[in-house]
Design a protein around this motif. Sequence first.
Motif: not given
Lengths: 112, 473
Positions: A28-30, B24-30
């Motif tokens: 949900s953060t993103l 798919h890469k949007m799953r982590a802020p990094s």
Amino acid sequence: MTESLFANLAIFVLSLLVGVEVISKIPSTLQTPMMSAANAVHGVVIAGAVATAAAADSWTGYALTFVAAALAAANVFGGYVVTDRMLAMFKRPDPPPDPAEDTGIAGEVART
Amino acid sequence: MTDLAFLVGVTYLIAATLFVVGLHKMRAPSTARRGNRISAVGMVIAVGSTVTFALIDTGGDVLAWTALVLGAGVGASFGVRRSSTVKMTDIPQLISVFNAVGGGAAATIAIADFLHYRTGDSPPLTVSIPVVFGVLIGSLTFSGSLIAAGKLQGLIPGQPIVFPGARVLNLGVAGVAAGAGVLAIVTSSHIEWLLVLLVGASILGILMVLPIGGADAPVIVSLLNAFTGLAVAMAGFALDNQALIIAGALVGAAGTILTLEMAKVMNRSVPSIVLGGFGTSDTATDTPVDGQDLNDVRQLTADDVALQLAYAHQVLIVPGYGLAAAQAQHEVAELAKLLTAHGVKVRYAIHPVAGRMPGQMNVLLAEADVPYTQMLQLDEANTAFDTCDVALVIGANDVCNPDAREPGNAVSGMPILDADHAKSVVVIKRSMNSGYAGVSNPLFTDPKTGMFFSDAKKGLAEIVVATKTYVAA
């Protein structure tokens, strides 16, 4: 015609499933940046505007090409730019605080 | 399939792969930013190969290409300008505007494709059916998204706009649009029916969004995002263009999932939101504290709050809509920095609907330089509350209402932040007024809770000043 329609339908359904799979794993953060990113992806409609231009041979066709291109370009350029702006703000934490070097409050605390 | 068409198909597959990898890469802020750029590369490939194919295949009508370039120039400059200047609190309405233009483009392309056939043979069903759906969904999304953006921006009243006979009117317009759609397919060479459909669907889009309350508008934006994806996919079917079909389907899936997710965390059902008429606007109409029953409430001053925070080991900040509305993200980040430097472990407990849409609060905090490692999601936060000394609730209400665990009330079953599990709770709020769900919150009258009645921005600034005296002493 039916063959290519079937191929297109298969692509459509499989893409829906891939979309569900990929998106449901996004925290949900993103989710706001993700929605904005998906928004940019539907800007691919600009490829449709190109196809419209390729087929246009009348003033109506030119006018529709102009409208489609303007709307689609606003979508695709705006979408990618605003998503990038949002994601650029997500930062890693600063390196572990070293009170001696830190200025401001931390420094004051260290001195007192 | 000619060799050229095959090559174009292959580039579309590459582009589609990049879209999926990017998302798919949007799953982590990094990795998220790289993901968006990978998706952009896919876009360049898809558009580039379409242009190349069109130039080789059909050559060029100079006027048509001029129209394309001029249009794209106008659109791109509008899009880039709005995107580079928009405030992060206004993101939902910008997304809505981009939905509108995407849907409008899909409808326009569908019409152009239909007209193209009209000059020669009439279009086969495999074209006319997706054209009709493209025009229907595209124009509905166009008008509906503009209304939603207007509501979010405050240009159109946030209250649900309902009038007698609205349902009958909706059904009537929907009937006309559906009839025109069927006739467009059956008569196939009559553009007139397509135009009736265009107008009918546009009116339907307006009627659909007007009765929706401002607080529900983001859910509608997400739903319209899914619609835009479907409209683009329909245009793809009409043009036999796989890039449009794949990307449209991906966005359709994304929008649908996010819509369901948002409805779940708001404790609402999608049909009830779409039917509308719920709640009022989301602009707070607070009555002053005076005159309210405050017997059970322990009131705090800025100084009390600062003292409590400065002597805590662990603080969890619960930012709510009130913080976003007051644009107090910089003040809260300043307070957190002060405390962190003083050795207090400060993190943020973020409910999915803390902002206007899921994840928006994270964007606002990121804008204020809060590192993403300090932002905890619902489940992580709820583990952290058990060991936390102070839960600092700022402008949030329903998202931490313990009554959600009890059956039989408006928030029952809603996923909440367990702020009441913290050793003590401080709530910064303008008044005792209830939130979006319209129910009272027992957290506010809990003996371990102190209330600091203030606007989020002003209150936090006072606490920052008071905290400085403790941490510097």
